[in-house]
Design an enzyme around this catalytic site. Sequence first.
Site, PDB file in Angstrom:
ATOM      1  N   TYR A  20      46.952  44.841  38.939  1.00 33.42           N
ATOM      2  CA  TYR A  20      46.045  44.299  39.651  1.00 33.42           C
ATOM      3  C   TYR A  20      44.530  44.632  40.353  1.00 33.42           C
ATOM      4  O   TYR A  20      44.581  45.944  39.546  1.00 33.42           O
ATOM      5  CB  TYR A  20      46.958  44.689  41.385  1.00 33.42           C
ATOM      6  N   CYS A  21      44.044  43.448  41.054  1.00 30.34           N
ATOM      7  CA  CYS A  21      42.421  44.211  41.030  1.00 30.34           C
ATOM      8  C   CYS A  21      42.399  44.815  41.454  1.00 30.34           C
ATOM      9  O   CYS A  21      42.668  46.214  42.352  1.00 30.34           O
ATOM     10  CB  CYS A  21      41.772  43.287  41.968  1.00 30.34           C
ATOM     11  N   PRO A  22      40.855  45.934  39.947  1.00 28.33           N
ATOM     12  CA  PRO A  22      40.486  45.471  39.675  1.00 28.33           C
ATOM     13  C   PRO A  22      40.999  45.916  37.929  1.00 28.33           C
ATOM     14  O   PRO A  22      40.045  44.601  37.330  1.00 28.33           O
ATOM     15  CB  PRO A  22      39.086  46.075  39.627  1.00 28.33           C
ATOM     16  N   ASP A  47      48.168  38.509  37.856  1.00 29.29           N
ATOM     17  CA  ASP A  47      47.104  38.637  39.352  1.00 29.29           C
ATOM     18  C   ASP A  47      46.800  37.478  39.849  1.00 29.29           C
ATOM     19  O   ASP A  47      46.050  37.345  38.624  1.00 29.29           O
ATOM     20  CB  ASP A  47      46.478  39.954  39.418  1.00 29.29           C
TER      21      ASP A  47
END
Length: 84
Positions: A20-22, A47
């Site tokens: 997931y981010c980043p 994501d």
Amino acid sequence: MAENLENINPDIVHDATGTYCPIPITELAKVVKQAKTGQIIELQADDEGAIQDVPAWCETTGNEYLGYIDEDGLLRFFVRKTQE
């Protein structure tokens, strides 16, 4: 647009699913850094934040965002390296 993307044969495929981010963007940055100018990278992610993050990263870095395909939640992003 997606029809053309399905015909792309990427030079490099990188799987960032399950992150997931980043992380998808940091992974993309590493892969693009190792690629040669003109090569096409396919980043695979799940994501949904990457739908906005990948084009924004390309705009910031000057690389060419070609688009993405959503295959039942598997997001396949295509980026052409244009900057050294």
